[in-house]
Every structure is written in C-alpha cells, then in structure tokens.
Design a protein around this motif. Structure first.
Motif, PDB file in Angstrom:
ATOM      1  N   LEU A 248       1.573  20.942   6.340  1.00  0.00           N
ATOM      2  CA  LEU A 248       0.814  19.984   5.530  1.00  0.00           C
ATOM      3  C   LEU A 248      -0.684  20.218   5.664  1.00  0.00           C
ATOM      4  CD1 LEU A 248       2.877  16.737   6.196  1.00  0.00           C
ATOM      5  CD2 LEU A 248       2.703  17.981   4.044  1.00  0.00           C
ATOM      6  N   ASP A 249      -1.140  20.513   6.891  1.00  0.00           N
ATOM      7  CA  ASP A 249      -2.569  20.762   7.112  1.00  0.00           C
ATOM      8  C   ASP A 249      -3.042  21.987   6.350  1.00  0.00           C
ATOM      9  OD1 ASP A 249      -2.658  18.571   8.745  1.00  0.00           O
ATOM     10  OD2 ASP A 249      -2.516  19.721  10.637  1.00  0.00           O
ATOM     11  N   ASN A 250      -2.231  23.043   6.375  1.00  0.00           N
ATOM     12  CA  ASN A 250      -2.574  24.272   5.643  1.00  0.00           C
ATOM     13  C   ASN A 250      -2.624  24.023   4.137  1.00  0.00           C
ATOM     14  OD1 ASN A 250      -3.079  27.125   5.424  1.00  0.00           O
ATOM     15  ND2 ASN A 250      -0.951  27.374   4.760  1.00  0.00           N
ATOM     16  N   ALA A 251      -1.653  23.255   3.620  1.00  0.00           N
ATOM     17  CA  ALA A 251      -1.620  22.934   2.186  1.00  0.00           C
ATOM     18  C   ALA A 251      -2.808  22.064   1.802  1.00  0.00           C
ATOM     19  CB  ALA A 251      -0.314  22.228   1.844  1.00  0.00           C
TER      20      ALA A 251
ATOM     21  N   MET B  48       0.847  -1.201   0.000  1.00  0.00           N
ATOM     22  CA  MET B  48       0.000   0.000   0.000  1.00  0.00           C
ATOM     23  C   MET B  48       0.887   1.258   0.000  1.00  0.00           C
ATOM     24  SD  MET B  48      -3.020   1.010   2.671  1.00  0.00           S
ATOM     25  CE  MET B  48      -3.895   2.560   2.511  1.00  0.00           C
ATOM     26  N   HIS B  49       0.547   2.217  -0.901  1.00  0.00           N
ATOM     27  CA  HIS B  49       1.360   3.433  -1.014  1.00  0.00           C
ATOM     28  C   HIS B  49       1.085   4.380   0.153  1.00  0.00           C
ATOM     29  CE1 HIS B  49       2.588   2.209  -4.929  1.00  0.00           C
ATOM     30  NE2 HIS B  49       1.346   2.266  -5.427  1.00  0.00           N
ATOM     31  N   LEU B  50       2.142   5.046   0.621  1.00  0.00           N
ATOM     32  CA  LEU B  50       1.951   6.152   1.553  1.00  0.00           C
ATOM     33  C   LEU B  50       1.264   7.304   0.836  1.00  0.00           C
ATOM     34  CD1 LEU B  50       5.398   6.452   3.370  1.00  0.00           C
ATOM     35  CD2 LEU B  50       3.236   5.834   4.450  1.00  0.00           C
ATOM     36  N   ARG B  51       0.428   8.065   1.558  1.00  0.00           N
ATOM     37  CA  ARG B  51      -0.115   9.289   0.970  1.00  0.00           C
ATOM     38  C   ARG B  51       1.049  10.249   0.737  1.00  0.00           C
ATOM     39  NH1 ARG B  51      -4.683  11.589   4.658  1.00  0.00           N
ATOM     40  NH2 ARG B  51      -3.000  11.288   6.175  1.00  0.00           N
ATOM     41  N   ILE B  52       0.914  11.112  -0.304  1.00  0.00           N
ATOM     42  CA  ILE B  52       2.032  11.981  -0.672  1.00  0.00           C
ATOM     43  C   ILE B  52       2.442  12.891   0.487  1.00  0.00           C
ATOM     44  CG2 ILE B  52       0.521  13.721  -1.728  1.00  0.00           C
ATOM     45  CD1 ILE B  52       4.129  12.749  -2.770  1.00  0.00           C
ATOM     46  N   GLY B  53       1.434  13.357   1.273  1.00  0.00           N
ATOM     47  CA  GLY B  53       1.753  14.213   2.414  1.00  0.00           C
ATOM     48  C   GLY B  53       2.611  13.490   3.433  1.00  0.00           C
ATOM     49  N   ASP B  54       2.250  12.243   3.714  1.00  0.00           N
ATOM     50  CA  ASP B  54       3.023  11.439   4.684  1.00  0.00           C
ATOM     51  C   ASP B  54       4.418  11.138   4.137  1.00  0.00           C
ATOM     52  OD1 ASP B  54       0.866  11.424   6.409  1.00  0.00           O
ATOM     53  OD2 ASP B  54       0.037   9.564   5.576  1.00  0.00           O
ATOM     54  N   ALA B  55       4.480  10.850   2.806  1.00  0.00           N
ATOM     55  CA  ALA B  55       5.775  10.552   2.195  1.00  0.00           C
ATOM     56  C   ALA B  55       6.702  11.760   2.265  1.00  0.00           C
ATOM     57  CB  ALA B  55       5.577  10.127   0.741  1.00  0.00           C
ATOM     58  N   LEU B  56       6.152  12.957   2.000  1.00  0.00           N
ATOM     59  CA  LEU B  56       6.966  14.180   2.063  1.00  0.00           C
ATOM     60  C   LEU B  56       7.356  14.517   3.500  1.00  0.00           C
ATOM     61  CD1 LEU B  56       4.983  16.327  -0.542  1.00  0.00           C
ATOM     62  CD2 LEU B  56       7.325  15.493  -0.803  1.00  0.00           C
ATOM     63  N   LYS B  57       6.440  14.267   4.433  1.00  0.00           N
ATOM     64  CA  LYS B  57       6.729  14.519   5.847  1.00  0.00           C
ATOM     65  C   LYS B  57       7.889  13.656   6.327  1.00  0.00           C
ATOM     66  CE  LYS B  57       4.552  14.307  10.420  1.00  0.00           C
ATOM     67  NZ  LYS B  57       3.316  13.974  11.162  1.00  0.00           N
ATOM     68  N   LYS B  58       7.838  12.385   5.893  1.00  0.00           N
ATOM     69  CA  LYS B  58       8.885  11.446   6.295  1.00  0.00           C
ATOM     70  C   LYS B  58      10.219  11.811   5.660  1.00  0.00           C
ATOM     71  CE  LYS B  58       9.868   6.484   6.306  1.00  0.00           C
ATOM     72  NZ  LYS B  58       9.377   5.132   5.903  1.00  0.00           N
ATOM     73  N   LYS B  59      10.178  12.261   4.394  1.00  0.00           N
ATOM     74  CA  LYS B  59      11.414  12.531   3.654  1.00  0.00           C
ATOM     75  C   LYS B  59      12.007  13.882   4.007  1.00  0.00           C
ATOM     76  CE  LYS B  59      13.227  12.145  -1.042  1.00  0.00           C
ATOM     77  NZ  LYS B  59      12.931  11.728  -2.428  1.00  0.00           N
ATOM     78  N   LEU B  60      11.145  14.905   4.197  1.00  0.00           N
ATOM     79  CA  LEU B  60      11.637  16.279   4.369  1.00  0.00           C
ATOM     80  C   LEU B  60      11.422  16.812   5.782  1.00  0.00           C
ATOM     81  CD1 LEU B  60      10.268  17.821   1.043  1.00  0.00           C
ATOM     82  CD2 LEU B  60      12.568  16.992   1.503  1.00  0.00           C
ATOM     83  N   HIS B  61      10.800  16.007   6.621  1.00  0.00           N
ATOM     84  CA  HIS B  61      10.514  16.429   8.004  1.00  0.00           C
ATOM     85  C   HIS B  61       9.647  17.688   8.034  1.00  0.00           C
ATOM     86  CE1 HIS B  61      13.511  13.454   9.066  1.00  0.00           C
ATOM     87  NE2 HIS B  61      14.416  14.086   8.332  1.00  0.00           N
ATOM     88  N   LEU B  62       8.637  17.721   7.154  1.00  0.00           N
ATOM     89  CA  LEU B  62       7.719  18.856   7.143  1.00  0.00           C
ATOM     90  C   LEU B  62       6.829  18.830   8.370  1.00  0.00           C
ATOM     91  CD1 LEU B  62       6.537  18.887   3.396  1.00  0.00           C
ATOM     92  CD2 LEU B  62       8.172  20.421   4.479  1.00  0.00           C
ATOM     93  N   GLN B  63       6.519  20.013   8.884  1.00  0.00           N
ATOM     94  CA  GLN B  63       5.659  20.102  10.063  1.00  0.00           C
ATOM     95  C   GLN B  63       4.216  19.810   9.697  1.00  0.00           C
ATOM     96  OE1 GLN B  63       6.217  23.953  11.829  1.00  0.00           O
ATOM     97  NE2 GLN B  63       8.370  23.570  12.374  1.00  0.00           N
TER      98      GLN B  63
END
Length: 569
Positions: free
Chosen positions: A20-23, A1-16
């Motif tokens: 992500l919620d605002n976007a 199962m694929h990670l959602r793009i937001g979760d994938a970016l959070k994991k890769k870039l350590h986004l707050q």
C-alpha cells in the motif's frame, strides 16, 4: 465516516503495508488515486476495487450495465450528458432518476443529470472499463444516432399537424421549435464525427431519408417523417441564408459550422423535386494534412517529378479525373509547396474549397459577371506569377489560360477526362491548336480516390474465383497480385475501410511528346510511346497499392473504369 480506500482494501484483502505504501507513493508521483495504481500494477482486479468503493460509499454495484440501460431515457435526455461515458440512465420515476457512474466522486455529472432531468439523482457504481465499453458501443456506431433521430421525429409529429397552407411566419416558427433544432444539430454532429463528405436529405411520397457519403460511398442513416422533413429543410435554408418561401428554383448557400473548436464550411444546395426540395450539403474540412503532397499517396519517384514540375517558371499543369477524385487537394498541395517563394499566386475557384495563407483567392460569381474567363483576364493585369484556374470548361477560358502560360506564368487547372492522354484531345476539342498545346504543356496528372483498408482488421487473403475471372478478363493478364481484405470492426464502423488515398498517373511532357502533339499524332500512338518509355498507368499504380495492402482489387475495379482506359491499344 468512510474508511480510506487503502485501509478498506487492507482490511478486505489483507494487503501488506509495504504494498500500500509503494502504491501510495506512485499515486502521488503520477497524480492518480491509489486504487488506480493498484489495478495498473495488477495487484487487485478492477472489479474488486470498485466493489469495495461501492461498499465504502454505500452504493449499489453493477458489473455489467448494458442490459440495464434505459434506452428511452437515453434518447430523451440530451446526448451531451452521456457522450463522454461518465454516466448512463438506468430508469426513473416521478421524482428520481437512477444513473450508473464510473467514479463515485464525480459530483459534477450528478449535478448535470439533476439539471437536465429536473429530478433527484440516485447513483449506482460500475467499473470505468465497463463504462467505456458501453460508451463505445453506443456512440461509435450509428445506433444511437438512428434511435435519437427517430425519437425526435416522432416527438415533433405529435406536436404538429399536417397543413400545406402554412404562412411564412408559421414555417419560421416551426423551424425554431426544439425538436427541429435538435434534429439539425444531431445530423450535423453525426456527419462531422463520421468524417462525412456530403449529407443528402431526399424526400419521397410519404417520408424522407438522410444519407451520408463516407469515403465516396452513399449510405442511408435514418428516415424522417413527412412532418419533420419540411421544417428541417427550412431550418437548414435559414442557417444558409436562403429564401425559405422560394421552393420552385434551385438555391445555393453556405453555413459556417463549429464543433469542438474546429470550423467547417457547409455548402448547401437545394433542388426542387416531385415530392419536395432535395437538400445536399457538402462538408469542407480545412485539413492541413491534405496540403502536403507526401500525404496524397503519390509514390516517391513520381513525387520527385512533381517537385521539379511545380518549380518551373511557366507552362501548364493539368490534373484530370471525375468529380470527387481529389483534384483540388492535389492542386492546392502543389501551391502549398511553392507559396513560400517570393511570388504572386492567385486562384479562381467555384467555390473556394481550401483557404491558403499567402494566396489570393477569387470566388466565381456568374450572376455578377465574374466568370472564369472574366476573372482570368482581370488577374493577368494583377502581375501574377502562378495562376490556378479551378476548371477549364469552355474555349474562351482555355485560350486565355494557354496564352498566360506562354507569357511567363505557371498555370494550374483541371479537366474532366478518363486518363492523362485524353486531356490533350480535350484541349483540341476546346479549340487550342496543337502547336500551342505542345509548347505550353508541362505535365498532366490523372487521378482517382480508392478507399483504404482498415489497418485494425485487414489481413492477407486469396482472391475469389469470380474475382479472378473478372480481373483477368478486364486486365488481359493472368498475373494475380497479392491481395488483402478487412472483415470490418468498430474502428472502421464495420465497413472494412477507413479513409481514402489517391492512385495516379503522371505524364511529363518531354521533347519527343511535344513533337508528337505538334504532328497531331493519335492518342493510341502517344500511349504506345509512353508504354515503351516505361510509363506507369493509373491502373498499374492501383495494382501496386493492392499488393501493398492499401486497398482491395474490388475497390480498384470499382473506381477505375478499365473498359474506358484504352491501355491495350
């Protein structure tokens, strides 16, 4: 199962989470994907987003794709598959077609690629901006057109053998073969896309060339093999309802062509030459913007004169200039200005170029006896208020038109003369007495079309020394106008020009001029009188457009034959 793009970016870039919620909220409001919003907000680079998407969907990622595109496949597969820039071919083997896409979820384009190629499709991911850049490079210029035309022509050459003794049925079968149909569609589509006014298909001893007239200039666009030329010409003749067996006499026909819901009239003319039939296709686009006098390039002060003239109840208004100078556009813009009035407007044309609602339009048919003179006589029995005669070229038509203008009709027509005053001499040559010319003439409009500088790349420049010498010797003045030029860019197909505009001179016939015409005063004296009254010549109007950056001095001198305009008499 694929990670959602937001979760994938959070994991890769350590986004707050808050970013992500605002976007995600903005993405929902705009109907976009969260990744698009993050790129638009400059939160993450586009390349990084699509690298992450490629990892998420286990796809190969290509940042730069132009050098990886398989040009042979691009030519072989239908152009429609690639024109929108949704995919490009990277290569193939016996079972698999490899394509690059800008959207990992674009299932439709994968299905289309499988349908067109009859192969399994393997997808590679790139960024939308890279896909768009490559698409513009391939489709905005003429590169792919030339390559596709050459490919189709060679493909057909392999299928066919030279045979000068083909039967009519064999010729017809060849015109319906897939390469010939594709070649005709390719030429027509490219001509429409580039806003071409005329297509020329010209045979030579061993091959043929296709040339396009764009903004008044003919340019060669591709070559045809001798194998392709004959069936392609026959295919066009069939579409235009012409006799494909008759190659010894000129023929004329028309094709109704529709592209993307827009209709075009293609006027087809064939002419026998030493190496075969030459075909010229005039493309008539029903552009409503040309039916407004404000869009033709007429200055505000001159525009007010024309508004006043076209409201007159009777008299004659002539538009003069060489073939292709925009006379028909000006005449129909005049009619469009007054068609709302409770009047009967009738035109006589050959051919009918603009279809104008609320106007009765008559097509000339010399074979059936419907000449300009015969049609004009019949129209006068139809209770007209306004009459447009496409062209006055004989004394009979001229006399009927002048008589009509004196019996309560407003008459518009054209003449082929170098300037406005020369139209008076032309009418005399057609046998119209001076007193009739003076009493019926309301105005003469002379015009030319100049190419317009591309607004995307034009810039102010200095005239070259050679051009300064030519300018001063031809115009007899040391005054050098402010000038502009354009080096060329993708928007103008690297020509420096895009579109055309009119340059004009307008002679409104007042009582003094009427008196001079009646007294058979020479053209020289008439021009001197007009100059004394502040008359603006076509050359002066052109110079003002050079100074405004509309066009260039070279273009003005190319279009206006200064040597033939006797303004310094």
């Amino acid at each position: 199962m694929h990670l959602r793009i937001g979760d994938a970016l959070k994991k890769k870039l350590h986004l707050q989470d808050s970013v992500l919620d605002n976007a995600a909220l903005k993405a929902k409001e705009k109907g976009k994907r969260i990744g698009e919003v993050l790129v638009e907000n400059n939160t993450i680079p586009e390349e990084l987003l699509f690298q992450t998407l490629a990892e998420q969907y286990s796809m190969e990622f290509l940042c730069k794709i132009e050098n990886h595109i398989d040009m042979e496949l691009l030519r072989e597969l239908p152009t429609e598959l690639f024109r929108e820039g949704r995919c490009f071919p990277l290569g193939s083997n016996e079972t698999v077609l490899k394509i690059v896409v800008g959207d990992p979820l674009d299932v439709e384009i994968v299905q289309l690629a499988e349908l067109y190629s009859d192969l399994l499709v393997h997808t590679v991911l790139s960024t939308p901006s890279e896909m768009e850049k490559v698409s513009n490079r391939l489709f905005e210029g003429n590169t792919l057109f030339k390559q596709s035309a050459g490919k189709i022509s060679k493909e057909y050459e392999k299928q066919m053998q030279a045979d000068e003794s083909l039967t009519l049925e064999e010729i017809r079968q060849r015109t319906e073969s897939e390469p010939v149909v594709r070649m005709v569609s390719l030429i027509f589509d490219e001509a429409v896309k580039l806003n071409v006014s005329d297509i020329h298909i010209e045979p030579s001893e061993n091959d043929a060339v296709v040339r396009f007239r764009i903004d008044g200039m003919l340019r060669q666009y591709t070559e045809l093999t001798k194998w392709m030329f004959t069936p392609l010409t026959s295919r066009i003749k069939i579409l235009a309802d012409l006799d494909i067996a008759e190659k010894r006499v000129p023929q004329d026909g028309r094709i109704r062509y529709v592209q993307n819901g827009q209709a075009f009239d293609f006027r087809v003319s064939t002419l026998p030459t030493h190496f075969g039939e030459k075909t010229v296709i005039r493309i008539l686009k029903h552009d409503k913007s040309l039916l407004d006098l404000k869009n033709l390039g007429i200055s505000h002060s001159e525009l007010e004169k024309i508004y006043e003239l076209v409201e007159k109840p009777q008299g004659m208004i002539f538009v003069t200039g060489p073939t292709g100078s925009g006379k028909s556009s000006t005449l129909f813009a005049c009619l469009n200005r007054i068609k709302h009035k409770a009047i009967n407007i009738t035109t006589i044309e050959n051919p009918i170029e603009y279809k104008l609602e609320g106007v009765n339009q008559v097509q000339i048919n010399e074979k059936a006896g419907v000449s300009f003179a015969a049609a004009l006589r019949s129209i006068l029995r139809q209770d007209p208020d306004v009459i447009l005669v496409g062209e006055i070229r004989d004394s009979e038509t001229a006399q009927i038109a002048v008589q009509a203008s004196q019996t309560g009709h407003l008459v518009f027509s054209t003449l082929h003369t170098n300037d406005a005053i020369s139209a008076i001499t032309r009418l005399k040559d057609l046998g119209i007495p001076e007193f009739l010319i003076s009493s019926s003439l309301l105005a003469i409009i002379a015009q030319r079309l100049v190419r317009v500088l591309c607004v995307n790349c034009k810039r102010e420049t200095e005239m070259s020394d050679d051009l300064k010498k030519r300018w001063t010797s031809l115009l007899g003045t040391d005054s050098i106008p402010r000038t502009f030029s354009a080096p060329g860019c993708e928007a103008c197909n690297f020509t420096g020009y895009k579109g055309r505009a009119g340059i004009f001179e307008i002679v409104s016939v007042n009582e003094k001029i009427r008196s001079m015409i009646s007294d058979n005063i020479s053209e020289t004296s008439l021009r001197k009188k007009l100059r004394d009254d502040g008359f603006k010549t076509i050359l002066q109007d052109g110079i003002s457009k050079v100074e405004q950056g509309v066009t260039t001095p070279e273009e003005l001198l190319r279009v206006v034959l200064v040597e033939d305009l006797n303004y310094n008499e």
